[in-house]
Design a protein around this motif. Structure first.
Motif, PDB file in Angstrom:
ATOM      1  N   PRO A 291       0.822  -1.210   0.000  1.00  0.00           N
ATOM      2  CA  PRO A 291       0.000   0.000   0.000  1.00  0.00           C
ATOM      3  C   PRO A 291       0.859   1.265   0.000  1.00  0.00           C
ATOM      4  N   ARG A 292       0.442   2.253  -0.743  1.00  0.00           N
ATOM      5  CA  ARG A 292       1.198   3.487  -0.894  1.00  0.00           C
ATOM      6  C   ARG A 292       0.400   4.684  -0.403  1.00  0.00           C
ATOM      7  N   LEU A 293       1.097   5.781  -0.291  1.00  0.00           N
ATOM      8  CA  LEU A 293       0.463   7.078  -0.101  1.00  0.00           C
ATOM      9  C   LEU A 293       0.729   7.886  -1.361  1.00  0.00           C
ATOM     10  N   VAL A 294      -0.325   8.365  -1.993  1.00  0.00           N
ATOM     11  CA  VAL A 294      -0.200   9.185  -3.205  1.00  0.00           C
ATOM     12  C   VAL A 294      -0.720  10.577  -2.881  1.00  0.00           C
ATOM     13  N   VAL A 295       0.134  11.583  -3.068  1.00  0.00           N
ATOM     14  CA  VAL A 295      -0.220  12.969  -2.760  1.00  0.00           C
ATOM     15  C   VAL A 295      -0.112  13.800  -4.042  1.00  0.00           C
ATOM     16  N   MET A 296      -1.170  14.531  -4.336  1.00  0.00           N
ATOM     17  CA  MET A 296      -1.236  15.309  -5.568  1.00  0.00           C
ATOM     18  C   MET A 296      -1.340  16.801  -5.297  1.00  0.00           C
ATOM     19  N   ASP A 297      -0.761  17.565  -6.199  1.00  0.00           N
ATOM     20  CA  ASP A 297      -1.097  18.966  -6.321  1.00  0.00           C
ATOM     21  C   ASP A 297      -2.544  19.043  -6.819  1.00  0.00           C
ATOM     22  N   VAL A 298      -3.152  20.190  -6.720  1.00  0.00           N
ATOM     23  CA  VAL A 298      -4.548  20.334  -7.146  1.00  0.00           C
ATOM     24  C   VAL A 298      -4.646  21.088  -8.469  1.00  0.00           C
ATOM     25  N   ASP A 299      -4.274  22.364  -8.480  1.00  0.00           N
ATOM     26  CA  ASP A 299      -4.447  23.180  -9.681  1.00  0.00           C
ATOM     27  C   ASP A 299      -3.602  22.653 -10.837  1.00  0.00           C
ATOM     28  N   SER A 300      -4.240  22.403 -11.973  1.00  0.00           N
ATOM     29  CA  SER A 300      -3.598  21.893 -13.190  1.00  0.00           C
ATOM     30  C   SER A 300      -3.020  20.498 -13.014  1.00  0.00           C
TER      31      SER A 300
ATOM     32  N   GLU B 117      -6.848  26.674 -12.605  1.00  0.00           N
ATOM     33  CA  GLU B 117      -6.123  27.371 -11.552  1.00  0.00           C
ATOM     34  C   GLU B 117      -7.182  28.111 -10.741  1.00  0.00           C
ATOM     35  N   VAL B 118      -7.401  27.677  -9.508  1.00  0.00           N
ATOM     36  CA  VAL B 118      -8.530  28.178  -8.724  1.00  0.00           C
ATOM     37  C   VAL B 118      -8.470  29.682  -8.537  1.00  0.00           C
ATOM     38  N   ILE B 119      -7.297  30.212  -8.295  1.00  0.00           N
ATOM     39  CA  ILE B 119      -7.221  31.659  -8.059  1.00  0.00           C
ATOM     40  C   ILE B 119      -7.638  32.436  -9.299  1.00  0.00           C
ATOM     41  N   GLU B 120      -7.424  31.844 -10.482  1.00  0.00           N
ATOM     42  CA  GLU B 120      -7.861  32.515 -11.703  1.00  0.00           C
ATOM     43  C   GLU B 120      -9.388  32.478 -11.833  1.00  0.00           C
ATOM     44  N   LEU B 121     -10.000  31.411 -11.314  1.00  0.00           N
ATOM     45  CA  LEU B 121     -11.466  31.371 -11.301  1.00  0.00           C
ATOM     46  C   LEU B 121     -12.018  32.472 -10.400  1.00  0.00           C
TER      47      LEU B 121
ATOM     48  N   GLY C 235      -4.028  11.833  -0.913  1.00  0.00           N
ATOM     49  CA  GLY C 235      -4.201  13.175  -0.379  1.00  0.00           C
ATOM     50  C   GLY C 235      -3.874  14.237  -1.410  1.00  0.00           C
ATOM     51  N   VAL C 236      -4.206  15.489  -1.059  1.00  0.00           N
ATOM     52  CA  VAL C 236      -3.864  16.633  -1.903  1.00  0.00           C
ATOM     53  C   VAL C 236      -3.218  17.704  -1.044  1.00  0.00           C
ATOM     54  N   VAL C 237      -2.266  18.399  -1.648  1.00  0.00           N
ATOM     55  CA  VAL C 237      -1.694  19.601  -1.050  1.00  0.00           C
ATOM     56  C   VAL C 237      -1.746  20.676  -2.119  1.00  0.00           C
ATOM     57  N   SER C 238      -2.110  21.886  -1.725  1.00  0.00           N
ATOM     58  CA  SER C 238      -2.359  22.907  -2.732  1.00  0.00           C
ATOM     59  C   SER C 238      -1.927  24.282  -2.259  1.00  0.00           C
ATOM     60  N   GLY C 239      -1.386  25.031  -3.201  1.00  0.00           N
ATOM     61  CA  GLY C 239      -1.143  26.441  -2.955  1.00  0.00           C
ATOM     62  C   GLY C 239      -2.413  27.249  -3.148  1.00  0.00           C
ATOM     63  N   GLY C 240      -3.509  26.526  -3.459  1.00  0.00           N
ATOM     64  CA  GLY C 240      -4.815  27.158  -3.580  1.00  0.00           C
ATOM     65  C   GLY C 240      -5.486  27.293  -2.230  1.00  0.00           C
ATOM     66  N   PHE C 241      -6.774  26.969  -2.171  1.00  0.00           N
ATOM     67  CA  PHE C 241      -7.535  27.363  -0.989  1.00  0.00           C
ATOM     68  C   PHE C 241      -8.400  26.232  -0.447  1.00  0.00           C
ATOM     69  N   THR C 242      -8.456  26.170   0.879  1.00  0.00           N
ATOM     70  CA  THR C 242      -9.235  25.126   1.537  1.00  0.00           C
ATOM     71  C   THR C 242     -10.712  25.206   1.178  1.00  0.00           C
TER      72      THR C 242
ATOM     73  N   ALA D  36      -4.726  19.628   2.371  1.00  0.00           N
ATOM     74  CA  ALA D  36      -4.177  20.829   3.000  1.00  0.00           C
ATOM     75  C   ALA D  36      -4.000  21.906   1.947  1.00  0.00           C
ATOM     76  N   ALA D  37      -4.282  23.147   2.315  1.00  0.00           N
ATOM     77  CA  ALA D  37      -4.159  24.274   1.393  1.00  0.00           C
ATOM     78  C   ALA D  37      -4.167  25.559   2.202  1.00  0.00           C
ATOM     79  N   ASN D  38      -4.038  26.683   1.519  1.00  0.00           N
ATOM     80  CA  ASN D  38      -4.184  27.994   2.153  1.00  0.00           C
ATOM     81  C   ASN D  38      -5.665  28.287   2.374  1.00  0.00           C
ATOM     82  N   THR D  39      -5.949  29.241   3.235  1.00  0.00           N
ATOM     83  CA  THR D  39      -7.343  29.590   3.527  1.00  0.00           C
ATOM     84  C   THR D  39      -7.572  31.071   3.276  1.00  0.00           C
TER      85      THR D  39
END
Length: 419
Positions: free
Chosen positions: A198-207, A213-217, A289-296, A312-315
Motif C-alpha cells: 500500500p502506498r500514499l499518493v499525494v497530488m497537487d490540485v491546480d492543473s 487554476e482556482v485563483i484565476e477562477l 491526499g492533496v496539497v495545494s497552494g490554492g484554498f481550503t 491541505a491548502a491555504n485559507t
C-alpha cells in the motif's frame, strides 16, 4: 522466468546444478482452449519435472515455453527416451496445427543479475523507433531485458520492461535522456515486494487533480483574471517567489462577496482520469491526499467529494461575508508541500520510499523530490527535468501504469465494484 525452490516441499530443487540435462519445449501457433493441459499431458508420460513455464498470447497467437528435466524413461520402453518425447510432442502439436521446437541443454535459466528495475514506457502512439531506442539505451548501460509486458493499450500504450544488471539510478538517468529526445514518457523504479505494498499518493490540485487554476477562477469574478493569470504562470515557472506572488494575487480579490466561493466550486473541472486514479488506488488499499497552494474553500470540498484521506491548502480570509484579500494560517508553499507530504506519510504509517507525489509547477519540486516517486504531470520544463519521471498525456490515471497496475486490473476492479 525461473521458479524458486520451495524448501518446505522437502528434497532438493528439480535442477541442482548446471550439468543436469534439461529440455526447452516451445509451442507456438493459434491459441485454442486446452493447449496448456494438452502439452503437459503429453509430457506427463515421460515422468519429467517442470522447472519453469512461460506463456504469452498476442493477437490470438500463443507462445508456450516449458523447461523440463530430460526424461529418464519413455512409455514405450527402450533407450531413447528423449527421442520418444520429441516424437510425442511434435505429433501432439501437429494435431492442433501448432509448431513445436525442442532444445536440449543443461541446467535452469541463468539467475537474473543484481540491479533490478521496472521500466515503464508510455507512448501515444508507441513507435517501433522509440522502442528500439529505449531497448538500445538499456543495452548500452549493460542492462538486460528479462521480460516485457503490456500494461495498457488505451488511452495510451504502456509497456513494462523488467531489467537487471544495472543500478536503478543509473538506468533512470540514462533513460531520462532518451525519453526527452524521443518525446516519450519513461519511468524507472526499483523492483521488490514494496512495489505492491500500500502506498500514499499525494497530488497537487491546480492543473493536476483539476484542469483549472482556482485563483484565476476567483479572479474572473473580480475582473482581474488576465493580471492574475500572468503572475500565476510566472510563479509556476519558478520565476517568482510563490508566497510573495500568492499575497499579491489574493490582494486583488479583496471585497468579493463570499458567495463567489460556491460559484467557483461549481466551475472546477476534474482532470480526465482523476476519478479512476483515486478509485483504483483506494481499492488497492492506498491512501490519497492533496496539497495545494490554492484554498481550503475548494480543496475541502474535493476531499469530501472524492473520498480523499488528506487535504491541505491555504485559507482565504472572510470577514462580514466578504473576502479580505488576505490568507490565514501557515502558508502552503514549495517547502510547505514537502513538509505536508512527510506529515501525511507519518500519519498514514507509510515510509517515504512508498510515497508518490504528482505535480506540475515549480512549487511542487520539493515534494516531488522528497517522495519515493515524483511524477511531473503535464509540467513546466523546469519541473519535468527535475522530477523522477514525467507524464505528458492529459490523463491522470496513466500514473497507475507507472505503479505496475494494468488497464485490465483497473477494469476488473470497476466491474467488481458495480456488481
Amino acid at each position: 522466468m525461473s521458479a524458486p525452490h520451495n524448501p518446505s516441499a522437502g528434497g532438493p530443487p528439480a535442477v541442482s546444478g548446471t550439468d543436469t540435462a534439461t529440455l526447452l519445449v516451445k509451442i507456438f501457433g493459434r491459441d485454442q482452449p486446452g493447449l496448456t493441459a494438452g502439452l503437459f499431458d503429453a509430457l506427463a508420460a515421460y515422468g519429467v519435472e517442470v522447472i519453469d513455464i512461460e506463456q504469452v498470447v498476442t493477437r490470438g497467437r500463443i507462445t508456450l515455453c516449458a523447461l523440463v528435466t530430460a526424461p529418464a524413461r519413455g512409455p514405450a520402453g527402450g533407450g531413447d527416451a528423449e527421442g520418444q518425447l520429441r516424437a510425442t510432442v511434435h505429433s501432439w502439436a501437429e494435431s492442433f496445427r501448432l509448431q513445436a521446437e525442442i532444445i536440449s541443454g543443461t541446467g535452469d535459466n541463468p539467475a537474473r543479475r543484481a540491479g533490478r528495475s521496472h521500466v515503464t514506457v508510455l507512448g501515444s502512439p508507441l513507435t517501433a523507433e522509440t522502442t528500439a531506442a529505449i531497448a538500445a539505451r538499456i543495452a548500452r548501460c549493460e542492462g538486460n531485458i528479462d521480460r516485457i509486458n503490456r500494461l495498457a493499450k488505451y488511452p495510451v500504450t504502456a509497456v513494462e520492461f523488467d531489467v537487471s544488471g544495472v543500478a536503478t539510478e543509473r538506468l533512470r538517468t540514462e533513460l531520462a535522456t532518451e525519453a526527452a529526445a524521443r518525446e516519450v514518457d519513461v519511468a524507472v523504479v526499483a523492483s521488490g515486494l514494496h512495489r505492491r505494498a500500500p502506498r500514499l499518493v499525494v497530488m497537487d490540485v491546480d492543473s493536476t487533480l483539476i484542469q483549472d487554476e482556482v485563483i484565476e477562477l476567483f479572479a474572473g469574478h473580480a475582473g482581474c483574471e488576465a493580471e492574475v493569470a500572468k503572475v500565476t504562470a510566472a510563479a509556476m515557472r519558478g520565476e517568482l517567489d510563490f508566497e510573495e506572488s500568492l499575497h499579491a494575487r489574493v490582494a486583488l480579490l479583496a471585497g468579493l462577496d463570499a458567495s463567489v466561493i460556491d460559484a467557483v466550486r461549481e466551475q472546477v473541472r476534474l482532470t480526465p482520469g482523476a476519478r479512476t486514479l483515486i478509485r483504483t488506488l483506494k481499492r488497492l488499499g492506498c491512501q490519497v491526499g492533496v496539497v495545494s497552494g490554492g484554498f481550503t474553500q475548494v480543496t475541502d470540498s474535493l476531499r469530501d467529494y472524492l473520498g480523499l484521506d488528506f487535504a491541505a491548502a491555504n485559507t482565504l480570509e472572510v470577514v462580514d461575508g466578504r473576502l479580505t484579500g488576505r490568507v490565514t494560517g501557515e502558508i502552503v508553499d514549495r517547502a510547505g508541500k514537502a513538509r505536508l507530504l512527510r506529515r501525511f506519510a507519518e500519519e498514514a504509517g507509510v515510509p517515504l520510499s512508498r510515497t508518490v507525489a504528482i505535480g506540475d509547477g515549480a512549487n511542487d519540486l520539493d515534494m516531488l523530490n522528497a517522495a519515493g516517486l515524483g511524477v511531473a504531470f503535464n509540467a513546466k520544463p523546469l519541473v519535468r527535468q527535475a522530477a523522477h519521471t514525467a507524464v505528458t498525456v492529459p490523463f491522470l490515471d496513466t500514473v497507475l501504469y507507472l505503479l505496475g497496475i494494468t488497464r485490465e486490473e483497473v477494469e476488473a476492479a470497476d466491474a467488481q465494484a458495480q456488481r
